[in-house]
Design a protein around this motif. Structure first.
Motif: not given
Length: 378
Positions: A335, A340-345, A347-348, A351, A366, A373
Protein backbone atom coordinates in the motif's frame (compact mmCIF):
# COMPACT_ATOMS: atom_id res chain seq x y z
CA UNK A 1 -43.88 -35.33 -110.79
CA UNK A 2 -45.49 -32.01 -111.47
CA UNK A 3 -43.82 -28.74 -110.52
CA UNK A 4 -46.35 -28.18 -107.74
CA UNK A 5 -45.59 -31.64 -106.29
CA UNK A 6 -41.82 -30.98 -106.37
CA UNK A 7 -42.24 -27.72 -104.46
CA UNK A 8 -44.43 -29.42 -101.89
CA UNK A 9 -41.82 -32.18 -101.32
CA UNK A 10 -39.05 -29.60 -101.00
CA UNK A 11 -41.04 -27.66 -98.38
CA UNK A 12 -41.54 -30.86 -96.38
CA UNK A 13 -37.85 -31.98 -96.33
CA UNK A 14 -36.19 -28.54 -96.07
CA UNK A 15 -36.73 -28.16 -92.26
CA UNK A 16 -35.26 -31.61 -91.68
CA UNK A 17 -32.17 -30.80 -93.77
CA UNK A 18 -31.68 -27.45 -92.03
CA UNK A 19 -32.02 -29.13 -88.62
CA UNK A 20 -29.38 -31.73 -89.47
CA UNK A 21 -27.04 -29.07 -90.88
CA UNK A 22 -27.18 -26.75 -87.88
CA UNK A 23 -26.86 -29.68 -85.46
CA UNK A 24 -23.55 -30.65 -87.04
CA UNK A 25 -22.35 -27.01 -87.08
CA UNK A 26 -23.24 -26.39 -83.42
CA UNK A 27 -21.54 -29.63 -82.35
CA UNK A 28 -18.34 -28.62 -84.12
CA UNK A 29 -18.46 -25.14 -82.55
CA UNK A 30 -18.99 -26.64 -79.10
CA UNK A 31 -15.96 -28.89 -79.49
CA UNK A 32 -13.84 -25.96 -80.60
CA UNK A 33 -15.04 -23.85 -77.67
CA UNK A 34 -14.38 -26.67 -75.23
CA UNK A 35 -10.87 -27.19 -76.59
CA UNK A 36 -10.29 -23.44 -76.44
CA UNK A 37 -11.54 -23.30 -72.82
CA UNK A 38 -9.31 -26.19 -71.83
CA UNK A 39 -6.38 -24.51 -73.54
CA UNK A 40 -7.14 -21.23 -71.74
CA UNK A 41 -7.47 -23.03 -68.40
CA UNK A 42 -4.14 -24.82 -68.88
CA UNK A 43 -2.50 -21.58 -69.94
CA UNK A 44 -4.00 -19.73 -66.96
CA UNK A 45 -2.88 -22.46 -64.54
CA UNK A 46 0.61 -22.45 -65.96
CA UNK A 47 0.82 -18.67 -65.70
CA UNK A 48 -0.48 -18.81 -62.12
CA UNK A 49 2.05 -21.48 -61.20
CA UNK A 50 4.80 -19.51 -62.86
CA UNK A 51 3.74 -16.39 -60.99
CA UNK A 52 3.60 -18.28 -57.68
CA UNK A 53 7.04 -19.80 -58.25
CA UNK A 54 8.41 -16.38 -59.20
CA UNK A 55 6.84 -14.87 -56.10
CA UNK A 56 8.37 -17.41 -53.75
CA UNK A 57 11.70 -17.12 -55.51
CA UNK A 58 11.61 -13.37 -55.00
CA UNK A 59 10.44 -13.50 -51.39
CA UNK A 60 12.60 -16.42 -50.21
CA UNK A 61 14.89 -14.96 -47.54
CA UNK A 62 18.55 -15.19 -48.33
CA UNK A 63 19.76 -14.73 -44.77
CA UNK A 64 18.06 -13.82 -41.53
CA UNK A 65 19.64 -12.34 -38.44
CA UNK A 66 19.42 -13.98 -35.03
CA UNK A 67 17.06 -11.27 -33.75
CA UNK A 68 14.65 -11.72 -36.67
CA UNK A 69 14.68 -15.50 -36.24
CA UNK A 70 13.99 -15.10 -32.53
CA UNK A 71 11.03 -12.82 -33.22
CA UNK A 72 9.67 -15.36 -35.70
CA UNK A 73 10.16 -18.08 -33.13
CA UNK A 74 8.14 -16.06 -30.61
CA UNK A 75 5.34 -15.72 -33.18
CA UNK A 76 5.30 -19.47 -33.76
CA UNK A 77 1.61 -19.50 -34.70
CA UNK A 78 1.97 -16.82 -37.39
CA UNK A 79 1.94 -17.71 -41.07
CA UNK A 80 5.53 -16.43 -41.53
CA UNK A 81 7.01 -18.61 -38.82
CA UNK A 82 10.18 -20.43 -39.77
CA UNK A 83 9.79 -24.13 -40.45
CA UNK A 84 12.88 -25.72 -38.86
CA UNK A 85 11.99 -29.10 -40.38
CA UNK A 86 12.28 -27.81 -43.95
CA UNK A 87 14.82 -29.85 -45.84
CA UNK A 88 15.03 -32.67 -43.31
CA UNK A 89 15.02 -36.11 -44.94
CA UNK A 90 13.81 -37.80 -41.77
CA UNK A 91 10.90 -36.87 -39.53
CA UNK A 92 11.71 -33.72 -37.61
CA UNK A 93 11.87 -34.21 -33.86
CA UNK A 94 12.13 -30.52 -32.99
CA UNK A 95 9.15 -28.21 -32.54
CA UNK A 96 9.91 -24.72 -33.89
CA UNK A 97 13.41 -24.91 -32.43
CA UNK A 98 15.95 -22.22 -33.24
CA UNK A 99 18.80 -24.52 -32.17
CA UNK A 100 19.21 -28.23 -32.95
CA UNK A 101 22.09 -30.70 -32.93
CA UNK A 102 23.01 -29.38 -36.38
CA UNK A 103 23.83 -25.83 -35.29
CA UNK A 104 24.06 -25.83 -31.49
CA UNK A 105 27.86 -26.09 -31.66
CA UNK A 106 27.92 -22.65 -33.33
CA UNK A 107 27.16 -21.08 -29.94
CA UNK A 108 30.27 -19.66 -28.32
CA UNK A 109 30.38 -20.33 -24.58
CA UNK A 110 31.66 -17.26 -22.73
CA UNK A 111 31.43 -17.95 -18.98
CA UNK A 112 29.53 -19.79 -16.28
CA UNK A 113 26.70 -17.64 -14.95
CA UNK A 114 24.85 -20.03 -12.65
CA UNK A 115 24.60 -23.50 -11.24
CA UNK A 116 22.32 -25.76 -9.27
CA UNK A 117 22.58 -29.19 -7.74
CA UNK A 118 22.34 -31.02 -11.06
CA UNK A 119 23.32 -28.62 -13.87
CA UNK A 120 25.27 -25.51 -14.84
CA UNK A 121 24.26 -22.46 -16.88
CA UNK A 122 26.65 -20.76 -19.28
CA UNK A 123 26.45 -17.45 -21.10
CA UNK A 124 26.45 -18.18 -24.82
CA UNK A 125 27.01 -15.90 -27.79
CA UNK A 126 25.40 -16.51 -31.17
CA UNK A 127 25.35 -14.05 -34.09
CA UNK A 128 25.60 -10.99 -31.94
CA UNK A 129 23.06 -12.09 -29.32
CA UNK A 130 23.37 -13.62 -25.85
CA UNK A 131 21.69 -16.89 -24.94
CA UNK A 132 21.84 -19.21 -21.93
CA UNK A 133 23.10 -22.77 -22.29
CA UNK A 134 22.26 -25.38 -19.65
CA UNK A 135 24.07 -28.69 -19.34
CA UNK A 136 25.13 -31.31 -16.81
CA UNK A 137 28.84 -31.33 -15.99
CA UNK A 138 31.11 -33.36 -13.72
CA UNK A 139 31.49 -30.32 -11.45
CA UNK A 140 27.89 -30.45 -10.21
CA UNK A 141 27.15 -31.84 -6.75
CA UNK A 142 25.20 -34.93 -7.84
CA UNK A 143 27.76 -36.01 -10.43
CA UNK A 144 30.82 -34.98 -8.41
CA UNK A 145 29.82 -36.96 -5.32
CA UNK A 146 29.11 -40.03 -7.44
CA UNK A 147 32.44 -39.77 -9.29
CA UNK A 148 34.36 -39.27 -6.03
CA UNK A 149 32.78 -42.46 -4.71
CA UNK A 150 34.16 -44.61 -7.52
CA UNK A 151 37.15 -46.82 -6.73
CA UNK A 152 40.44 -46.48 -8.57
CA UNK A 153 39.70 -49.01 -11.32
CA UNK A 154 36.13 -47.83 -11.77
CA UNK A 155 37.25 -44.26 -12.41
CA UNK A 156 38.54 -45.28 -15.82
CA UNK A 157 35.46 -47.36 -16.63
CA UNK A 158 33.40 -45.28 -19.05
CA UNK A 159 30.18 -47.18 -18.34
CA UNK A 160 30.43 -46.72 -14.57
CA UNK A 161 31.34 -43.06 -14.97
CA UNK A 162 28.34 -42.49 -17.24
CA UNK A 163 25.99 -43.81 -14.56
CA UNK A 164 26.94 -40.82 -12.39
CA UNK A 165 25.32 -38.52 -14.95
CA UNK A 166 22.05 -40.40 -15.43
CA UNK A 167 19.98 -38.72 -12.68
CA UNK A 168 21.18 -35.12 -13.34
CA UNK A 169 20.66 -35.63 -17.07
CA UNK A 170 17.15 -36.96 -16.42
CA UNK A 171 16.34 -33.74 -14.54
CA UNK A 172 17.44 -31.61 -17.48
CA UNK A 173 15.52 -33.84 -19.91
CA UNK A 174 12.44 -33.46 -17.72
CA UNK A 175 12.71 -29.68 -17.99
CA UNK A 176 13.01 -29.85 -21.77
CA UNK A 177 9.99 -32.16 -22.08
CA UNK A 178 7.86 -30.04 -19.74
CA UNK A 179 8.57 -26.92 -21.79
CA UNK A 180 7.55 -28.83 -24.92
CA UNK A 181 4.13 -29.46 -23.36
CA UNK A 182 3.49 -26.20 -21.48
CA UNK A 183 2.73 -22.95 -23.28
CA UNK A 184 2.71 -19.75 -21.24
CA UNK A 185 4.70 -16.52 -21.24
CA UNK A 186 5.52 -17.19 -17.60
CA UNK A 187 8.11 -19.82 -18.58
CA UNK A 188 11.58 -18.95 -19.82
CA UNK A 189 11.57 -19.58 -23.55
CA UNK A 190 13.32 -22.74 -24.71
CA UNK A 191 15.12 -21.80 -27.93
CA UNK A 192 16.32 -25.30 -28.74
CA UNK A 193 18.09 -28.39 -27.49
CA UNK A 194 20.25 -31.32 -28.50
CA UNK A 195 20.06 -34.85 -27.11
CA UNK A 196 22.86 -37.20 -28.18
CA UNK A 197 23.64 -39.40 -25.18
CA UNK A 198 24.13 -39.20 -21.42
CA UNK A 199 27.81 -38.31 -21.87
CA UNK A 200 28.59 -35.17 -19.85
CA UNK A 201 32.34 -35.21 -19.15
CA UNK A 202 33.00 -32.49 -21.70
CA UNK A 203 31.50 -29.02 -22.19
CA UNK A 204 32.30 -29.15 -25.90
CA UNK A 205 28.95 -28.53 -27.65
CA UNK A 206 29.94 -30.78 -30.55
CA UNK A 207 29.88 -33.87 -28.33
CA UNK A 208 28.06 -33.05 -25.08
CA UNK A 209 25.18 -35.42 -24.40
CA UNK A 210 22.20 -33.19 -23.47
CA UNK A 211 22.19 -29.42 -24.02
CA UNK A 212 19.34 -26.90 -23.69
CA UNK A 213 19.37 -23.29 -24.93
CA UNK A 214 17.18 -20.53 -23.44
CA UNK A 215 16.60 -16.82 -23.83
CA UNK A 216 18.62 -14.64 -21.48
CA UNK A 217 17.12 -12.58 -18.67
CA UNK A 218 18.22 -10.51 -15.70
CA UNK A 219 18.04 -11.45 -12.04
CA UNK A 220 15.18 -10.34 -9.78
CA UNK A 221 15.54 -8.94 -6.28
CA UNK A 222 13.18 -7.49 -3.69
CA UNK A 223 14.72 -4.07 -4.32
CA UNK A 224 13.98 -4.28 -8.05
CA UNK A 225 10.36 -5.26 -7.39
CA UNK A 226 9.93 -2.43 -4.89
CA UNK A 227 11.43 0.16 -7.24
CA UNK A 228 9.14 -0.64 -10.16
CA UNK A 229 6.67 2.11 -11.18
CA UNK A 230 3.16 1.60 -9.78
CA UNK A 231 1.72 0.80 -13.20
CA UNK A 232 4.40 -1.85 -13.84
CA UNK A 233 3.75 -3.40 -10.43
CA UNK A 234 0.11 -3.96 -11.33
CA UNK A 235 1.01 -5.33 -14.77
CA UNK A 236 3.48 -7.78 -13.23
CA UNK A 237 0.82 -8.85 -10.73
CA UNK A 238 -1.66 -9.46 -13.55
CA UNK A 239 0.92 -11.53 -15.38
CA UNK A 240 1.73 -13.61 -12.28
CA UNK A 241 -1.94 -14.29 -11.54
CA UNK A 242 -2.36 -15.51 -15.12
CA UNK A 243 0.73 -17.71 -14.73
CA UNK A 244 -0.39 -19.35 -11.48
CA UNK A 245 -3.86 -19.88 -12.88
CA UNK A 246 -2.24 -21.71 -15.79
CA UNK A 247 -0.21 -23.87 -13.40
CA UNK A 248 -3.38 -24.77 -11.51
CA UNK A 249 -5.14 -25.84 -14.73
CA UNK A 250 -2.27 -26.97 -16.96
CA UNK A 251 -2.61 -29.80 -19.51
CA UNK A 252 -0.54 -31.94 -17.11
CA UNK A 253 -2.77 -31.28 -14.11
CA UNK A 254 -2.31 -28.89 -11.20
CA UNK A 255 1.44 -28.23 -11.07
CA UNK A 256 3.35 -27.39 -7.92
CA UNK A 257 6.68 -25.56 -7.75
CA UNK A 258 8.42 -27.50 -5.01
CA UNK A 259 11.59 -25.41 -4.89
CA UNK A 260 9.88 -22.02 -4.98
CA UNK A 261 12.42 -19.22 -4.57
CA UNK A 262 13.11 -15.89 -6.20
CA UNK A 263 16.37 -17.18 -7.75
CA UNK A 264 14.29 -19.43 -9.99
CA UNK A 265 12.72 -16.43 -11.72
CA UNK A 266 14.19 -13.87 -14.11
CA UNK A 267 13.04 -10.66 -15.75
CA UNK A 268 12.90 -11.06 -19.53
CA UNK A 269 11.67 -8.14 -21.65
CA UNK A 270 9.99 -6.60 -18.56
CA UNK A 271 8.20 -9.87 -17.76
CA UNK A 272 8.82 -12.16 -14.79
CA UNK A 273 9.55 -15.68 -16.01
CA UNK A 274 10.27 -18.98 -14.30
CA UNK A 275 13.60 -20.53 -15.29
CA UNK A 276 13.87 -23.86 -13.43
CA UNK A 277 11.32 -26.67 -13.88
CA UNK A 278 13.18 -29.77 -12.75
CA UNK A 279 11.39 -29.67 -9.37
CA UNK A 280 7.90 -29.10 -10.80
CA UNK A 281 5.35 -31.91 -10.59
CA UNK A 282 1.61 -32.55 -10.53
CA UNK A 283 1.48 -34.69 -7.37
CA UNK A 284 -1.04 -33.50 -4.80
CA UNK A 285 -0.16 -34.55 -1.19
CA UNK A 286 -1.70 -37.83 -0.12
CA UNK A 287 -4.05 -38.11 2.85
CA UNK A 288 -6.19 -40.65 4.68
CA UNK A 289 -9.65 -39.33 5.38
CA UNK A 290 -10.70 -42.50 7.18
CA UNK A 291 -8.02 -42.24 9.91
CA UNK A 292 -9.30 -38.92 11.18
CA UNK A 293 -11.65 -39.43 14.10
CA UNK A 294 -14.34 -36.99 15.11
CA UNK A 295 -12.46 -35.90 18.25
CA UNK A 296 -9.20 -35.23 16.38
CA UNK A 297 -8.47 -31.56 15.85
CA UNK A 298 -5.77 -32.01 13.23
CA UNK A 299 -7.08 -31.76 9.66
CA UNK A 300 -5.65 -34.33 7.21
CA UNK A 301 -4.89 -31.59 4.63
CA UNK A 302 -3.50 -28.08 4.91
CA UNK A 303 -5.45 -24.95 4.05
CA UNK A 304 -8.69 -26.57 5.20
CA UNK A 305 -8.84 -28.73 2.08
CA UNK A 306 -10.92 -31.89 2.30
CA UNK A 307 -9.37 -35.27 1.56
CA UNK A 308 -10.78 -36.66 -1.69
CA UNK A 309 -9.84 -40.08 -3.04
CA UNK A 310 -6.75 -40.11 -0.84
CA UNK A 311 -5.44 -36.76 -2.13
CA UNK A 312 -5.54 -33.15 -0.91
CA UNK A 313 -7.06 -31.80 -4.10
CA UNK A 314 -6.24 -28.10 -4.56
CA UNK A 315 -3.17 -28.10 -2.31
CA UNK A 316 -0.72 -27.39 -5.18
CA UNK A 317 -2.55 -24.28 -6.35
CA UNK A 318 -2.84 -22.83 -2.84
CA UNK A 319 0.78 -23.58 -2.02
CA UNK A 320 1.96 -21.80 -5.20
CA UNK A 321 -0.20 -18.77 -4.41
CA UNK A 322 1.03 -18.70 -0.82
CA UNK A 323 4.70 -18.66 -1.89
CA UNK A 324 3.97 -16.13 -4.64
CA UNK A 325 2.36 -13.81 -2.11
CA UNK A 326 5.43 -14.05 0.12
CA UNK A 327 7.99 -13.50 -2.64
CA UNK A 328 6.17 -11.24 -5.11
CA UNK A 329 2.76 -9.81 -4.27
CA UNK A 330 3.63 -8.34 -0.88
CA UNK A 331 6.31 -6.24 -2.61
CA UNK A 332 4.38 -5.48 -5.79
CA UNK A 333 1.12 -4.58 -4.03
CA UNK A 334 2.42 -2.83 -0.93
CA UNK A 335 0.00 0.00 0.00
CA UNK A 336 2.91 2.42 0.56
CA UNK A 337 3.47 2.74 -3.19
CA UNK A 338 -0.16 3.44 -4.16
CA UNK A 339 -2.34 6.56 -3.98
CA UNK A 340 -4.68 6.71 -0.99
CA UNK A 341 -7.75 6.63 -3.22
CA UNK A 342 -6.77 3.09 -4.24
CA UNK A 343 -6.35 1.75 -0.70
CA UNK A 344 -9.75 0.08 -0.39
CA UNK A 345 -9.47 -1.75 -3.69
CA UNK A 346 -5.88 -2.70 -2.91
CA UNK A 347 -6.92 -3.97 0.52
CA UNK A 348 -9.56 -6.23 -1.04
CA UNK A 349 -6.99 -7.70 -3.45
CA UNK A 350 -4.46 -8.36 -0.70
CA UNK A 351 -7.19 -9.92 1.44
CA UNK A 352 -8.03 -12.37 -1.35
CA UNK A 353 -4.34 -13.25 -1.68
CA UNK A 354 -3.94 -13.77 2.07
CA UNK A 355 -6.96 -16.05 2.10
CA UNK A 356 -5.42 -17.93 -0.86
CA UNK A 357 -8.55 -17.44 -2.90
CA UNK A 358 -8.32 -19.37 -6.13
CA UNK A 359 -10.82 -17.07 -7.80
CA UNK A 360 -8.18 -15.97 -10.30
CA UNK A 361 -10.67 -14.26 -12.60
CA UNK A 362 -12.00 -12.19 -9.72
CA UNK A 363 -8.49 -11.15 -8.65
CA UNK A 364 -7.64 -10.28 -12.23
CA UNK A 365 -10.75 -8.10 -12.58
CA UNK A 366 -9.84 -6.28 -9.36
CA UNK A 367 -6.27 -5.74 -10.56
CA UNK A 368 -7.56 -4.37 -13.87
CA UNK A 369 -9.84 -1.99 -11.99
CA UNK A 370 -6.87 -0.93 -9.84
CA UNK A 371 -4.79 -0.30 -12.97
CA UNK A 372 -7.52 1.89 -14.48
CA UNK A 373 -7.81 3.85 -11.25
CA UNK A 374 -4.07 4.49 -11.15
CA UNK A 375 -4.05 5.61 -14.80
CA UNK A 376 -6.98 7.98 -14.24
CA UNK A 377 -5.32 9.53 -11.17
CA UNK A 378 -2.20 10.28 -13.17
Amino acid sequence: MTRRGLVRCTMLFLPLVLYLYFSVVFELMANVSEEDAVHKEITHTALASKTTISYFRKTKPVDTSFREKTLRYQRRNDSDSVNPCEGYKTKCLYKNALFTCENINQIELREKIGHGVTKQAFLGFYRGENVVVKMVTRHQKEARECLDGLSGSARSDGFKRSRCFIFPTMKLMKEILLLQQLQHEGFLRLLGYCVRSEESDSTDLTEHGVVAVYEKGTSISVAKLTDLPVRDKILQSLHLISFFQYLANSPLGSLRIRDFKIDHFLMVNSTIKMIDLDDVDNLEPSCDAYSVESNTRRHPCRYGISCEMGLCQGHNAKRNLERASELFFRHLLSPDAFPRKCFQLLQDINQSLRELSLNYNGIRRSLTKLLNSVINLH
